[in-house]
Design a protein around this motif. Structure first.
Motif, mmCIF file in Angstrom:
data_model
loop_
_atom_site.group_PDB
_atom_site.id
_atom_site.type_symbol
_atom_site.label_atom_id
_atom_site.label_comp_id
_atom_site.label_asym_id
_atom_site.label_seq_id
_atom_site.Cartn_x
_atom_site.Cartn_y
_atom_site.Cartn_z
ATOM 1 N N LEU A 291 2.754 -21.077 -57.480
ATOM 2 C CA LEU A 291 2.838 -19.913 -58.364
ATOM 3 C C LEU A 291 3.661 -18.604 -57.802
ATOM 4 O O LEU A 291 4.411 -18.088 -58.451
ATOM 5 N N LEU A 292 3.492 -18.428 -56.329
ATOM 6 C CA LEU A 292 4.200 -17.449 -56.008
ATOM 7 C C LEU A 292 5.817 -17.469 -55.765
ATOM 8 O O LEU A 292 6.300 -16.494 -56.056
ATOM 9 N N ILE A 293 5.982 -18.861 -55.635
ATOM 10 C CA ILE A 293 7.450 -19.219 -55.602
ATOM 11 C C ILE A 293 8.045 -18.798 -57.003
ATOM 12 O O ILE A 293 9.093 -18.238 -56.936
ATOM 13 N N ALA A 294 7.369 -19.180 -57.912
ATOM 14 C CA ALA A 294 7.817 -19.021 -59.465
ATOM 15 C C ALA A 294 7.839 -17.633 -59.503
ATOM 16 O O ALA A 294 8.883 -16.848 -60.254
ATOM 17 N N CYS A 295 7.031 -16.866 -59.156
ATOM 18 C CA CYS A 295 7.114 -15.325 -59.221
ATOM 19 C C CYS A 295 8.022 -14.529 -58.407
ATOM 20 O O CYS A 295 8.861 -13.299 -58.913
ATOM 21 N N VAL A 296 8.391 -14.979 -57.176
ATOM 22 C CA VAL A 296 9.660 -14.523 -56.161
ATOM 23 C C VAL A 296 10.914 -14.684 -56.972
ATOM 24 O O VAL A 296 11.537 -13.734 -57.212
ATOM 25 N N GLN A 329 6.391 -0.336 -68.934
ATOM 26 C CA GLN A 329 7.453 -1.137 -69.871
ATOM 27 C C GLN A 329 7.962 -2.333 -69.104
ATOM 28 O O GLN A 329 8.181 -3.220 -69.823
ATOM 29 N N PHE A 330 8.275 -2.152 -67.533
ATOM 30 C CA PHE A 330 8.790 -3.315 -66.949
ATOM 31 C C PHE A 330 7.566 -4.347 -66.767
ATOM 32 O O PHE A 330 7.743 -5.612 -66.876
ATOM 33 N N PHE A 331 6.273 -3.897 -66.733
ATOM 34 C CA PHE A 331 5.270 -4.850 -66.524
ATOM 35 C C PHE A 331 5.052 -5.690 -67.955
ATOM 36 O O PHE A 331 4.669 -6.761 -67.860
ATOM 37 N N SER A 332 5.285 -4.790 -68.714
ATOM 38 C CA SER A 332 5.125 -5.355 -70.189
ATOM 39 C C SER A 332 6.070 -6.797 -70.303
ATOM 40 O O SER A 332 5.797 -7.636 -71.240
ATOM 41 N N GLU A 333 7.435 -6.397 -69.867
ATOM 42 C CA GLU A 333 8.479 -7.466 -69.807
ATOM 43 C C GLU A 333 7.934 -8.727 -68.967
ATOM 44 O O GLU A 333 7.962 -9.900 -69.631
ATOM 45 N N SER A 334 7.363 -8.575 -68.014
ATOM 46 C CA SER A 334 6.982 -9.516 -67.137
ATOM 47 C C SER A 334 5.775 -10.206 -67.818
ATOM 48 O O SER A 334 5.436 -11.282 -67.898
ATOM 49 N N MET A 335 4.809 -9.461 -68.370
ATOM 50 C CA MET A 335 3.424 -10.160 -69.038
ATOM 51 C C MET A 335 3.797 -11.124 -70.248
ATOM 52 O O MET A 335 3.304 -11.982 -70.515
ATOM 53 N N LEU A 387 1.750 -9.973 -60.377
ATOM 54 C CA LEU A 387 2.703 -10.750 -59.012
ATOM 55 C C LEU A 387 4.126 -10.493 -59.293
ATOM 56 O O LEU A 387 4.918 -9.985 -58.486
ATOM 57 N N ALA A 388 4.336 -11.010 -60.366
ATOM 58 C CA ALA A 388 6.056 -11.182 -60.764
ATOM 59 C C ALA A 388 6.412 -9.770 -61.247
ATOM 60 O O ALA A 388 7.908 -9.800 -60.803
ATOM 61 N N SER A 390 5.398 -6.690 -60.337
ATOM 62 C CA SER A 390 5.074 -5.427 -59.536
ATOM 63 C C SER A 390 6.418 -5.088 -58.689
ATOM 64 O O SER A 390 6.713 -3.705 -58.974
ATOM 65 N N TYR A 391 7.087 -5.725 -58.228
ATOM 66 C CA TYR A 391 8.329 -5.301 -57.406
ATOM 67 C C TYR A 391 9.308 -4.661 -57.986
ATOM 68 O O TYR A 391 9.979 -3.521 -57.973
ATOM 69 N N PRO A 392 9.727 -5.405 -59.182
ATOM 70 C CA PRO A 392 10.703 -5.064 -59.943
ATOM 71 C C PRO A 392 10.421 -3.676 -60.838
ATOM 72 O O PRO A 392 11.165 -2.821 -61.066
ATOM 73 N N ALA A 393 9.173 -3.648 -61.310
ATOM 74 C CA ALA A 393 8.757 -2.571 -61.799
ATOM 75 C C ALA A 393 8.905 -1.140 -61.084
ATOM 76 O O ALA A 393 9.376 -0.315 -61.548
#
Length: 786
Positions: A291-296, A329-335, A387-388, A390-393
């Motif tokens: 799951l972490l690899i997919a999030c990365v 906004q960016f979290f809503s995209e990832s969610m 996880l996915a 957090s960093y981009p946002a």
């Protein structure tokens, strides 16, 4: 506000379909793999939890302290349960059962061999089973009763109501009346049975065993009072046993709770050292890693697109959007992307579950009707989305509007560092998983290749009956005369199992403090010939009456007992005296992962139960089986012809290890596949960002190979760093895993070299395919606007 976030998120995702599809593929595969692993883990962790008294049920176990090792024994004496029932108020109930055994059940024209248990009083008071017909209070009150599971009842009676119907038990030559029908035990139950029968305490043999406090062949279970002092219960059990058997000096009895039966079933030198829980923990970690690899992947691809999103961020900030709103906004995209991926993954899991169930030999299913499923799903979606995203946002919302709107935003090496770290992490884990699966495979093959001390090829084993015992001489003669079979013998247990253990016999000169555990087997003539066992000293049994006082011992017994000249020695079991006539090589009859126990072979042709025969190499197996079946049908017509090949039975000893190996292989492959998806997407965005640079280099004379090297070396450098980190970490982890095995491989550097080359080639292929298109493009396209 939330509606606006969702609408904007959907617009951004739909405008960048390539970005969305790459991430959707990676996240869907990652979540699907995680769900499959978690279904397996849940099944393992919930073993026996359907039992009403789960927290208070214990098995009585003994540590028997022999000098060569401490042997943890699950076998108890038959009368122990009766005595424990009245021994202490902390023991609410106690019962005894046989181990699982097979019977041939006969109803009208139907004959089926089914597995079951004979159980004592209070069995249904301790254990909770779903009764479809009948009641726990009366199900086993009559010695002639039998309780069937639903599937067994269906197989024997079809659609008829089986209650009060009669079943003929062929081996016991008696009829039993069906008194109840149980739902089939769940797949994650410690008990597997098709039928239950009660002990007949009026039977003379049973009466005799109820007074025997020495012979241990049964399983004893107790139900303690809630919150009972287990140390006190253990003391009571030891007191009861030692009162009735003062000569038992080597045993310490204790209660082993149901919650540890499945996951913590391994004992070493009397200490509970683990078991399946190690693999459960390992796969939980694997699920998290996948799951972490997919999030990365999502993080890397989102930050790689930072230049495209920078002006959007600058305008939003200029128009008054705060950092918090941008982060949301960016979290809503990832969610949103994770939610879509989760829906897709549910479809994938439903599609793959039948094959996965076949692989792991379970009946797993997605429990849509359970609140736990939806709570768990919500947790996976939220955690993965956070996880996915957090960093981009945080990264994208930190852009300064003045710079990006002036067009001076440049993705520096400093901003690329986090992406590089994440890529290294992905490939480090992939290298670790692939290397680990290869080492696990090598270890299993190493044990499989261990010399067993007998020849399993074309060795057939058939369970004996009263008729085959009576007609054994003529069966053997006809089989040998047919030339289909080259050797025939019989023994008290199959060559792949040990059914009898004891303390070592006495002999002249035996050290006073020596108490060695030994295994034993009773055999007929031609045992070593049929099995292909090597005779190191002395001679085999000859068939003379004197052989009844003769024994063969194996090499391990010679070493454990410290014997210099064993042939001709007298050994004593109480009043029984035996002379050693030969020494055999060691035979692996139990766990192939452990050393061979000292073994004594007795000549007892009338106390056997398994017929073994060796098929001639030149005869096709199918033809040989037809010929052998005809002989057994002739002299054993009441029983179906059933057999096992020794090599197949030996292979059953590797089921857990091979299962774990196959699962690990699959998920290691998925991990590297997800990495390649992310690497491909990252390479595509890198090529897109440097498209004009590539065009200029081509105009100035750069070749395709130079362009490929230009783009590829950045990623290959990251893979090399991942390799350097993964190798020592993998070696350390697998070295400690191998130490649990007495016989194990030594980790070869060639494994890591092969994995390194494989991962490097995969990275080259993925990056190369994405770069090749740009390298082949006409530079006019990229330079026409310059």
């Amino acid at each position: 506000m939330i509606r606006n976030y969702i609408k904007t998120a959907w617009r951004n995702l739909s405008r960048n379909k390539g970005f969305m599809l790459v991430n959707l593929l990676g996240l869907s595969i990652g979540i699907s793999a995680t769900l499959l692993i978690l279904l397996w883990v849940k099944d393992e962790l919930t073993y026996d939890r359907f039992q009403k008294h789960y927290d208070d049920i214990h098995m009585v176990v003994a540590n028997r302290d022999f000098k060569n090792r401490v042997f943890t024994d699950y076998n108890m004496v038959l009368p122990m349960a009766r005595e424990l029932q009245q021994a202490d108020p902390l023991i609410r109930n106690a019962t005894v059962t046989t181990q699982n055994y097979d019977l041939l059940l006969h109803v009208k024209e139907t004959k089926l061999r089914k597995g079951g248990l004979t159980v004592g009083d209070h069995f249904f008071d301790i254990f909770s089973w779903k009764f479809l017909k009948g009641s726990p209070a009366h199900a086993l009150s009559d010695p002639s009763s039998i309780v069937l599971t639903a599937s067994a009842a269906k197989a024997l009676f079809g659609n008829e109501d089986p209650v009060n119907k009669t079943i003929r038990i062929v081996e016991e030559k008696r009829d039993a009346r069906v008194t109840a029908i149980l739902a089939d035990p769940p797949g994650n139950s410690a008990f597997r049975f098709d039928f239950l029968t009660p002990f007949n305490y009026n039977d003379p043999a049973t009466k005799q065993m109820m007074e025997n406090w020495v012979g241990s062949s049964w399983r004893v279970y107790v139900q303690t009072a809630p919150g009972a002092d287990i140390k006190r219960v253990d003391a009571v059990i030891n007191r009861v046993k030692k009162q009735h058997d003062p000569g038992d000096k080597i045993s310490t009895y204790f209660t082993f709770p149901m919650k540890r039966w499945h996951l913590y079933d391994e004992f070493k030198e009397g200490k509970n050292v683990g078991g399946m829980i190690e693999y459960v923990r390992m796969f939980i970690i694997v699920a998290i890693i996948i799951l972490l690899i997919a999030c990365v992947n999502f993080m890397n691809l989102s930050t790689a697109r930072s230049e495209k999103r920078s002006k959007e961020v600058g305008i939003r900030k200029t128009l008054g959007s705060g950092k918090l709103r941008l982060v949301l906004q960016f979290f809503s995209e990832s969610m949103m992307l994770v939610l879509i991926a989760f829906v897709v993954s549910i479809g994938i899991v439903l599609l793959l579950l039948p094959s996965f169930n076949q692989l792991v030999n379970k009946k797993l299913e997605l429990e849509f009707g359970q609140p736990v499923f939806w709570l768990g799903s919500l947790a996976i979606i939220i955690i993965t989305g956070i996880l996915a995203g957090s960093y981009p946002a945080l990264y994208l919302s930190s852009f300064r509007p003045v710079k990006v709107l002036k067009g001076v935003f440049v993705s520096s090496g400093k901003t690329a560092l986090p992406r590089h770290i994440l890529v290294v992490f992905q490939f480090m884990i992939s290298i670790l998983l692939i290397s680990a699966t290869i080492i696990v495979y090598q270890q299993i093959q190493h044990i499989k290749d261990r010399k067993t001390g007998y020849d399993a090829h074309n060795l057939l084993m058939i369970t004996g009956t009263e008729e085959t015992e009576k007609n054994f001489a003529v069966i053997k003669q006809e089989l040998l005369q047919s030339r289909t079979v080259t050797a025939v013998t019989r023994s008290s247990s199959p060559i792949t199992q040990v059914w009898w253990k004891s303390g070592a016999p006495d002999w002249n000169g035996k050290p006073a403090d020596l108490n060695v555990i030994i295994s034993g087997i009773r055999t007929d003539l031609d045992f070593t010939k049929t099995m292909g066992i090597r005779l190191l000293q002395g001679h085999d049994f000859t068939g003379n009456p004197a052989d009844s006082a003769s024994i063969l011992i194996n090499k391990a017994a010679v070493e454990a007992m410290g014997l210099e000249h064993p042939v001709g020695m007298e050994m004593r079991f109480g009043d029984e005296k035996y002379q050693v006539i030969g020494v055999t090589g060691n035979v692996v009859m139990e766990s192939p992962f452990q050393p061979v126990d000292p073994m004594l072979t007795f000549y007892k042709p009338n106390a056997t139960g398994v017929i073994s025969l060796r098929i001639a190499d030149e005869i096709p197996v199918k033809k040989a089986l037809t010929s052998i079946e005809a002989v057994f049908k002739k002299y054993n017509p009441a029983y179906p012809f059933e057999y096992q090949f020794a090599d197949n039975e030996f292979g059953q000893k590797f089921i857990s290890e091979e299962l774990i190996s196959r699962i690990t292989n699959i998920f290691a492959g998925l991990a590297i596949f997800i990495c390649c998806i992310g690497l491909g997407g990252l390479a595509a965005y890198t090529v897109e960002r440097r498209f004009r640079e590539i065009g200029i280099r081509k105009v100035l004379g750069a070749t395709i190979s130079q362009v490929l090297l230009l783009i590829g070396r950045e990623f290959l450098k990251l893979v090399m760093i991942a390799f350097v980190i993964a190798v020592p970490l993998t070696w350390w982890l697998m070295y400690h895993w191998l130490q649990k095995y007495t016989y194990h491989i030594h980790i070869s550097i060639l494994v890591f070299a092969a994995v390194g080359v494989l991962v490097l080639l995969l990275a080259l292929l993925v990056v190369g395919l994405n770069t090749f298109r740009a390298a082949m493009a006409n530079p006019v396209r990229s330079l026409r606007t310059e």
